[in-house]
Design a protein around this motif. Structure first.
Motif, short mmCIF file in Angstrom:
data_model
loop_
_atom_site.label_atom_id
_atom_site.label_comp_id
_atom_site.label_asym_id
_atom_site.label_seq_id
_atom_site.Cartn_x
_atom_site.Cartn_y
_atom_site.Cartn_z
N PRO A 167 0.85 -1.21 0.00
CA PRO A 167 0.00 0.00 0.00
C PRO A 167 0.88 1.25 0.00
O PRO A 167 1.98 1.24 0.54
N LEU A 168 0.37 2.30 -0.59
CA LEU A 168 1.13 3.55 -0.68
C LEU A 168 0.56 4.61 0.25
O LEU A 168 -0.64 4.67 0.50
N SER A 169 1.46 5.45 0.76
CA SER A 169 1.09 6.62 1.56
C SER A 169 1.88 7.80 1.02
O SER A 169 2.71 7.67 0.12
N VAL A 170 1.62 8.97 1.61
CA VAL A 170 2.43 10.14 1.27
C VAL A 170 3.16 10.60 2.53
O VAL A 170 2.65 10.46 3.65
N ALA A 171 4.36 11.10 2.34
CA ALA A 171 5.14 11.70 3.43
C ALA A 171 5.37 13.16 3.05
O ALA A 171 5.77 13.45 1.91
N LEU A 172 5.13 14.06 3.97
CA LEU A 172 5.25 15.48 3.66
C LEU A 172 5.59 16.25 4.93
O LEU A 172 5.40 15.76 6.04
N ARG A 173 6.10 17.45 4.70
CA ARG A 173 6.47 18.29 5.84
C ARG A 173 5.21 18.63 6.65
O ARG A 173 4.13 18.83 6.09
N SER A 174 5.36 18.69 7.97
CA SER A 174 4.21 18.88 8.85
C SER A 174 3.45 20.17 8.58
O SER A 174 2.24 20.25 8.86
N ASP A 175 4.12 21.20 8.04
CA ASP A 175 3.41 22.45 7.75
C ASP A 175 3.01 22.57 6.28
O ASP A 175 2.63 23.64 5.80
N HIS A 176 3.06 21.45 5.54
CA HIS A 176 2.66 21.44 4.13
C HIS A 176 1.15 21.65 4.05
O HIS A 176 0.40 21.32 4.96
N ALA A 177 0.70 22.21 2.93
CA ALA A 177 -0.72 22.51 2.75
C ALA A 177 -1.60 21.26 2.85
O ALA A 177 -2.76 21.35 3.27
N LEU A 178 -1.08 20.11 2.48
CA LEU A 178 -1.87 18.88 2.52
C LEU A 178 -1.79 18.16 3.86
O LEU A 178 -2.51 17.18 4.07
N ALA A 179 -0.95 18.64 4.76
CA ALA A 179 -0.73 17.93 6.02
C ALA A 179 -1.96 17.96 6.92
O ALA A 179 -2.14 17.08 7.77
N GLY A 229 16.63 9.20 1.58
CA GLY A 229 16.76 10.41 0.77
C GLY A 229 15.40 10.97 0.41
O GLY A 229 15.18 12.19 0.43
N VAL A 230 14.47 10.09 0.06
CA VAL A 230 13.10 10.51 -0.24
C VAL A 230 12.49 11.21 0.97
O VAL A 230 11.91 12.30 0.86
N LEU A 231 12.63 10.61 2.14
CA LEU A 231 12.03 11.17 3.35
C LEU A 231 12.72 12.47 3.76
O LEU A 231 12.05 13.39 4.26
N ALA A 232 14.03 12.53 3.58
CA ALA A 232 14.75 13.75 3.94
C ALA A 232 14.28 14.94 3.10
O ALA A 232 14.08 16.05 3.62
N LEU A 233 14.09 14.71 1.81
CA LEU A 233 13.61 15.79 0.94
C LEU A 233 12.19 16.19 1.31
O LEU A 233 11.84 17.38 1.30
N ALA A 234 11.35 15.20 1.64
CA ALA A 234 9.97 15.51 2.03
C ALA A 234 9.95 16.32 3.33
O ALA A 234 9.20 17.30 3.45
N SER A 235 10.77 15.92 4.29
CA SER A 235 10.79 16.64 5.57
C SER A 235 11.36 18.04 5.42
O SER A 235 11.09 18.93 6.22
N ALA A 236 12.14 18.26 4.36
CA ALA A 236 12.70 19.58 4.08
C ALA A 236 11.73 20.47 3.32
O ALA A 236 12.02 21.65 3.08
N GLY A 237 10.57 19.91 2.93
CA GLY A 237 9.58 20.70 2.21
C GLY A 237 9.81 20.77 0.72
O GLY A 237 9.24 21.63 0.04
N ALA A 238 10.63 19.85 0.18
CA ALA A 238 10.94 19.88 -1.25
C ALA A 238 9.85 19.26 -2.11
O ALA A 238 9.95 19.27 -3.34
N GLY A 239 8.82 18.71 -1.49
CA GLY A 239 7.73 18.10 -2.24
C GLY A 239 7.00 17.08 -1.39
O GLY A 239 7.25 16.94 -0.19
N VAL A 240 6.08 16.39 -2.04
CA VAL A 240 5.31 15.33 -1.39
C VAL A 240 5.88 14.00 -1.84
O VAL A 240 5.99 13.73 -3.04
N ALA A 241 6.26 13.17 -0.89
CA ALA A 241 6.87 11.88 -1.22
C ALA A 241 5.80 10.79 -1.25
O ALA A 241 4.95 10.72 -0.35
N ALA A 246 4.34 1.11 4.86
CA ALA A 246 5.16 0.60 5.96
C ALA A 246 6.26 1.56 6.35
O ALA A 246 6.82 1.47 7.45
N THR A 247 6.57 2.52 5.48
CA THR A 247 7.62 3.50 5.78
C THR A 247 7.24 4.39 6.96
O THR A 247 8.10 5.04 7.56
N GLN A 248 5.98 4.41 7.31
CA GLN A 248 5.52 5.28 8.39
C GLN A 248 6.16 4.96 9.74
O GLN A 248 6.08 5.76 10.67
#
Length: 292
Positions: A167-179, A229-241, A246-248
């Protein structure tokens, strides 16, 4: 010199009597005498002095006896080792894996169950991209791989076992518009930059499941060859991963996960190996892998 010659010689030396030794060996006394004489001819001299009541070792026999015992013990040990290998009780299994196999628990479960029943087998683990696992299994550097489905089948010369959908999820910065949303849809992703894991520049396994949302603007998609690397970029606000659900279990500062609705599951997790595997340990491991 044959091992049975040494075995017969040791039996006579222990019993000091041909009749008793023959009974112990379940052969006739004439057969035993013939085999000992054959050994004496090969040695070039007498190993026993015989009387009507007793058999004694000659000097050559005394010297041969401890060596014969060692040779028989080593032969027995060699046979035991070979049999244990065939049964998969010894040896080693070299396993390549992708991070999702650990995060979903499949690899850990398989390793635990196998080690419980085959504690004498060594297990070597190497984290590798899917393409490197496939090549490693093919060229013999690896025995087994746990990797996402890249369109493999048994026809590709590998044994392929499908373990689980991802199953897929999205990872994004906590202050992202979709969060603030309880869940994210594929339509929501259209207006945002995407960060997607890819094992190489040509790997679009995950991206292909979201292609309609970004077919007009590929410049908004970033393929990254590392889960962290995917998660680091997402946590930096570079996009939605877009990540396996299970990555959660990986918590990073400033990172939030949300369910992804409207997308099919990610790639299957595959267990790959060789069709013509000869290692007893590897075959035992594969036999223990649960069926899909």
């Amino acid at each position: 010199m044959e091992l049975r010659h040494l075995r017969y010689f040791v039996a006579v030396a222990d019993e000091r009597h041909f009749g008793r030794a023959a009974t112990l060996l379940h052969v006739t006394q004439s057969t035993l005498s013939a085999q000992v004489q054959a050994l004496e001819r090969e040695v070039g001299g007498r190993l026993f002095t015989r009387t009507s009541r007793r058999v004694e070792l000659t000097e050559a026999g005394e010297l041969l006896l401890p060596e014969a015992r060692r040779a028989l013990a080593q032969a027995g040990r060699a046979m035991q080792v070979a049999r244990q290998s065939v049964r998969g009780e010894t040896g080693a299994v070299r396993i390549g894996f992708s991070g999702v196999a650990v995060l979903q628990g499949d690899l850990s479960d398989d390793l635990r169950d196998f080690h419980r029943t085959h504690p004498g087998v060594g297990l070597t683990l190497t984290e590798l991209p899917p393409a490197a696992q496939i090549q490693g299994v093919r060229d013999g550097a690896l025995d087994i791989g746990y990797c996402p489905d890249l369109g493999l089948s048994d026809a590709d010369g590998l044994r392929v076992t499908r373990r689980a959908l991802t199953p897929l999820s999205v990872a994004l910065r906590s202050d992202h518009a979709l969060a603030s949303a309880a869940a994210v849809t594929t339509a929501d992703l259209t207006a945002h930059d995407l960060i997607v894991f890819a094992s190489g520049e040509e790997d679009e396994t995950v991206l292909s499941r979201l292609w309609p949302a970004h077919e007009e603007d590929r410049s908004r998609v970033r393929l990254v060859g590392s889960t962290l690397g995917v998660l680091a970029l997402a946590s930096a606000g570079a996009g939605v991963a877009v990540v396996p659900a299970a990555t959660q279990c990986i918590a990073l500062p400033g990172l939030t996960y949300r369910p992804l609705n409207g997308a099919p599951p990610g790639p299957d997790l595959l267990v790959i190996s060789r069709h013509d595997e000869t290692s007893g340990a590897v075959r035992a491991y594969l036999d223990a892998v649960p069926a899909p």
